[in-house]
Design a protein around this motif. Sequence first.
Motif, PDB file in Angstrom:
ATOM      1  N   ILE B 214       0.848  -1.205   0.000  1.00  0.00           N
ATOM      2  CA  ILE B 214       0.000   0.000   0.000  1.00  0.00           C
ATOM      3  C   ILE B 214       0.882   1.254   0.000  1.00  0.00           C
ATOM      4  N   CYS B 215       1.933   1.229   0.842  1.00  0.00           N
ATOM      5  CA  CYS B 215       2.831   2.391   0.942  1.00  0.00           C
ATOM      6  C   CYS B 215       3.600   2.642  -0.355  1.00  0.00           C
ATOM      7  N   MET B 216       3.858   1.572  -1.107  1.00  0.00           N
ATOM      8  CA  MET B 216       4.557   1.730  -2.387  1.00  0.00           C
ATOM      9  C   MET B 216       3.648   2.436  -3.399  1.00  0.00           C
ATOM     10  N   LEU B 217       2.351   2.148  -3.305  1.00  0.00           N
ATOM     11  CA  LEU B 217       1.393   2.732  -4.249  1.00  0.00           C
ATOM     12  C   LEU B 217       0.987   4.151  -3.847  1.00  0.00           C
ATOM     13  N   LYS B 218       0.885   4.397  -2.528  1.00  0.00           N
ATOM     14  CA  LYS B 218       0.468   5.718  -2.030  1.00  0.00           C
ATOM     15  C   LYS B 218       1.675   6.452  -1.459  1.00  0.00           C
ATOM     16  N   ASP B 219       2.116   7.494  -2.130  1.00  0.00           N
ATOM     17  CA  ASP B 219       3.317   8.219  -1.694  1.00  0.00           C
ATOM     18  C   ASP B 219       2.930   9.418  -0.823  1.00  0.00           C
ATOM     19  N   ASN B 220       2.359   9.108   0.339  1.00  0.00           N
ATOM     20  CA  ASN B 220       1.949  10.152   1.277  1.00  0.00           C
ATOM     21  C   ASN B 220       2.405   9.740   2.673  1.00  0.00           C
ATOM     22  N   VAL B 221       3.155  10.611   3.349  1.00  0.00           N
ATOM     23  CA  VAL B 221       3.765  10.264   4.641  1.00  0.00           C
ATOM     24  C   VAL B 221       2.710   9.925   5.687  1.00  0.00           C
ATOM     25  N   ILE B 222       1.644  10.707   5.752  1.00  0.00           N
ATOM     26  CA  ILE B 222       0.605  10.481   6.767  1.00  0.00           C
ATOM     27  C   ILE B 222      -0.079   9.134   6.537  1.00  0.00           C
ATOM     28  N   VAL B 223      -0.408   8.852   5.274  1.00  0.00           N
ATOM     29  CA  VAL B 223      -1.030   7.564   4.921  1.00  0.00           C
ATOM     30  C   VAL B 223      -0.082   6.426   5.295  1.00  0.00           C
ATOM     31  N   LYS B 224       1.197   6.612   4.973  1.00  0.00           N
ATOM     32  CA  LYS B 224       2.213   5.595   5.289  1.00  0.00           C
ATOM     33  C   LYS B 224       2.251   5.298   6.788  1.00  0.00           C
ATOM     34  N   VAL B 225       2.287   6.355   7.588  1.00  0.00           N
ATOM     35  CA  VAL B 225       2.378   6.194   9.050  1.00  0.00           C
ATOM     36  C   VAL B 225       1.151   5.454   9.580  1.00  0.00           C
ATOM     37  N   VAL B 226      -0.030   5.837   9.110  1.00  0.00           N
ATOM     38  CA  VAL B 226      -1.279   5.199   9.570  1.00  0.00           C
ATOM     39  C   VAL B 226      -1.292   3.721   9.175  1.00  0.00           C
ATOM     40  N   VAL B 227      -0.980   3.451   7.909  1.00  0.00           N
ATOM     41  CA  VAL B 227      -0.986   2.065   7.403  1.00  0.00           C
ATOM     42  C   VAL B 227       0.015   1.205   8.173  1.00  0.00           C
ATOM     43  N   VAL B 228       1.219   1.733   8.377  1.00  0.00           N
ATOM     44  CA  VAL B 228       2.257   0.974   9.089  1.00  0.00           C
ATOM     45  C   VAL B 228       1.851   0.723  10.542  1.00  0.00           C
ATOM     46  N   CYS B 229       1.255   1.705  11.182  1.00  0.00           N
ATOM     47  CA  CYS B 229       0.804   1.523  12.577  1.00  0.00           C
ATOM     48  C   CYS B 229      -0.236   0.404  12.680  1.00  0.00           C
ATOM     49  N   VAL B 230      -1.184   0.399  11.739  1.00  0.00           N
ATOM     50  CA  VAL B 230      -2.242  -0.629  11.740  1.00  0.00           C
ATOM     51  C   VAL B 230      -1.645  -2.013  11.486  1.00  0.00           C
ATOM     52  N   THR B 231      -0.816  -2.115  10.448  1.00  0.00           N
ATOM     53  CA  THR B 231      -0.241  -3.427  10.093  1.00  0.00           C
ATOM     54  C   THR B 231       0.749  -3.917  11.150  1.00  0.00           C
ATOM     55  N   LEU B 232       1.423  -2.972  11.791  1.00  0.00           N
ATOM     56  CA  LEU B 232       2.362  -3.316  12.867  1.00  0.00           C
ATOM     57  C   LEU B 232       1.610  -3.907  14.059  1.00  0.00           C
ATOM     58  N   ALA B 233       0.497  -3.273  14.405  1.00  0.00           N
ATOM     59  CA  ALA B 233      -0.337  -3.783  15.502  1.00  0.00           C
ATOM     60  C   ALA B 233      -0.889  -5.164  15.153  1.00  0.00           C
ATOM     61  N   TRP B 234      -1.284  -5.331  13.904  1.00  0.00           N
ATOM     62  CA  TRP B 234      -1.829  -6.601  13.411  1.00  0.00           C
ATOM     63  C   TRP B 234      -0.780  -7.719  13.519  1.00  0.00           C
ATOM     64  N   SER B 235       0.423  -7.438  13.045  1.00  0.00           N
ATOM     65  CA  SER B 235       1.512  -8.429  13.097  1.00  0.00           C
ATOM     66  C   SER B 235       1.865  -8.800  14.537  1.00  0.00           C
ATOM     67  N   SER B 236       1.964  -7.789  15.381  1.00  0.00           N
ATOM     68  CA  SER B 236       2.316  -8.030  16.788  1.00  0.00           C
ATOM     69  C   SER B 236       1.227  -8.839  17.489  1.00  0.00           C
ATOM     70  N   TRP B 237      -0.020  -8.523  17.186  1.00  0.00           N
ATOM     71  CA  TRP B 237      -1.170  -9.224  17.773  1.00  0.00           C
ATOM     72  C   TRP B 237      -1.176 -10.693  17.347  1.00  0.00           C
ATOM     73  N   ALA B 238      -0.757 -10.929  16.109  1.00  0.00           N
ATOM     74  CA  ALA B 238      -0.712 -12.301  15.590  1.00  0.00           C
ATOM     75  C   ALA B 238       0.389 -13.121  16.261  1.00  0.00           C
ATOM     76  N   ALA B 239       1.528 -12.493  16.509  1.00  0.00           N
ATOM     77  CA  ALA B 239       2.671 -13.215  17.096  1.00  0.00           C
ATOM     78  C   ALA B 239       2.552 -13.366  18.611  1.00  0.00           C
ATOM     79  N   TYR B 240       1.787 -12.482  19.241  1.00  0.00           N
ATOM     80  CA  TYR B 240       1.718 -12.435  20.709  1.00  0.00           C
ATOM     81  C   TYR B 240       1.330 -13.766  21.374  1.00  0.00           C
ATOM     82  N   PRO B 241       0.219 -14.410  20.979  1.00  0.00           N
ATOM     83  CA  PRO B 241      -0.200 -15.616  21.719  1.00  0.00           C
ATOM     84  C   PRO B 241       0.840 -16.726  21.704  1.00  0.00           C
ATOM     85  N   PHE B 242       1.456 -16.922  20.545  1.00  0.00           N
ATOM     86  CA  PHE B 242       2.431 -18.012  20.410  1.00  0.00           C
ATOM     87  C   PHE B 242       3.675 -17.749  21.248  1.00  0.00           C
ATOM     88  N   MET B 243       4.237 -16.548  21.111  1.00  0.00           N
ATOM     89  CA  MET B 243       5.493 -16.229  21.798  1.00  0.00           C
ATOM     90  C   MET B 243       5.309 -16.124  23.312  1.00  0.00           C
TER      91      MET B 243
END
Lengths: 262, 274
Positions: B214-243
Amino acid sequence: MMSGNYTSIDSQKVSGSVPTFPPSGAQGKIGGGSRHPRDVDDTFSKPVSGSDEPQQQSGWFKAFSLASYKPYFDVDTIDVLDRIKDSLYPFNGTFNEKTASHPDLYGPFWICTTLIFVAASIGTFVTYIAHKLKDQEWNYDINLVTWSAGLFYGYVTIVPLCLYVILKYFSVPSGFVQLLCLYGYSLFVFIPALCMSVVPLEIFRWMVAGVAGFMSATFVALNLRAHIMSAGERWVLIVASIFVLQLALAVALKVCLFTVTV
Amino acid sequence: MSHSDTIPLHPSSQSDIDEIENLINASVHQSVPSARPPSPPRASIPVSVSVSTAPSPFISSNLPPPPPLPKSSVSAVTPSPPPPRPGIATSGFGPAPNTLTEPVWDTVKRDLSRIVSNLKLVVFPNPYREDPGKALRDWDLWGPFFFIVFLGLTLSWSASVKKSEVFAVAFALLAAGAVILTLNVLLLGGHIIFFQSLSLLGYCLFPLDVGALICMLKDNVIVKVVVVCVTLAWSSWAAYPFMSSAVSPRRKALALYPVFLMYVSVGFLIIAID
């Protein structure tokens, strides 16, 4: 039918008794309790190569087994947080005594790794702001990650190793892991310092680097002073060089990562 | 065969057999009444004369040994080998599966279906599942490899300069990071399967892969920050129970902090590379 193949022992005059199986004292094997055979050995109680128990390895192979490093990661969250707190109070000088019996490598490794990430990210952010303020084109420099990794991992490994050799030479040996632990935790103070370096004021950045370097250097020097004092008259020289090296790290951080040329 | 040809079982052996039979009968009588009368008394075990020189537990016979049988009769007595049992393939279960000779497309389809099923565990994670430690029991390294390479390629495509260096650093960071994180949990005394953990950490990169795209297609810093924050939370939430289930509660933070640090550093790369 096939009576020729079998011999009857009914009609024989048998002297002695026929050995019986199971022994006459045996109870039923289902209801009664079973006994171990008399010739049982401890073959199955010994750990085999595939078992969970770590095998004793000798020589250099020990360095490649996970079990040999486990004691240095035998810490809880509270222990690590306490040691981090101690590193922020450099004038206590009791860190070395507290960790002498139980030094850990978790803190040093992950503090270093965090520093690499923070240095690379904050350094990038600083250059980004500097370019944007002057309306100039900015490109991300991936080498910041590799340079900061080399700097921190190199420093936290090579300096304690050199110090270990020097102390051994002066007949005041200190544990290598203990030195790694001390140096690793001494770098924690640079994490908040790097975060504060975002402020685009050169004087403020130099002040932050100086204070962080002084705190870190004092922490290492005071914790090693009591140990090194037994090295004779040379102890002042050793402690002074340790202090200067820590200050040099702070200066290197400031010059390499936070001196922006637009 | 006459009774004189045999010796009766020793009383203790007979009692053991009777005891087993009584237990079986008791268990049967509790549930279903017996459909047939109890079995007749046990036949006695015949004792053959040992030809070998090994000492026998029985007293040797005073009678002369029986005359040797002619060869023809011996061969007649020996039982013929049983007929070979039909294989599973010919007994109604169909031919045995052979993955060596199957078409390549079948192999690829099977691997892709496994990747998709494993991905579902990550894309829709459930922190309250019964046994989070057993996630990805059917682990594979194709999925993680694909996601790491894809993220590296996406970042290198996004970069305006030093594309090859960006790919190299991203790939090294993710691959070495997954290994180090797994070793970290093992060193903290966690109970974890090495490759299963590598697999899970790789699959947890999927949200960040989507974010990078998404960040490669949308070259906007604010959009990038929001998208990364959401996906980062998603990834961390996925790894949390196992670890977190792999280590003791007192060391949970020590195991989870490095995982979060790695995903944050990847997120930062996604934002920074322009």
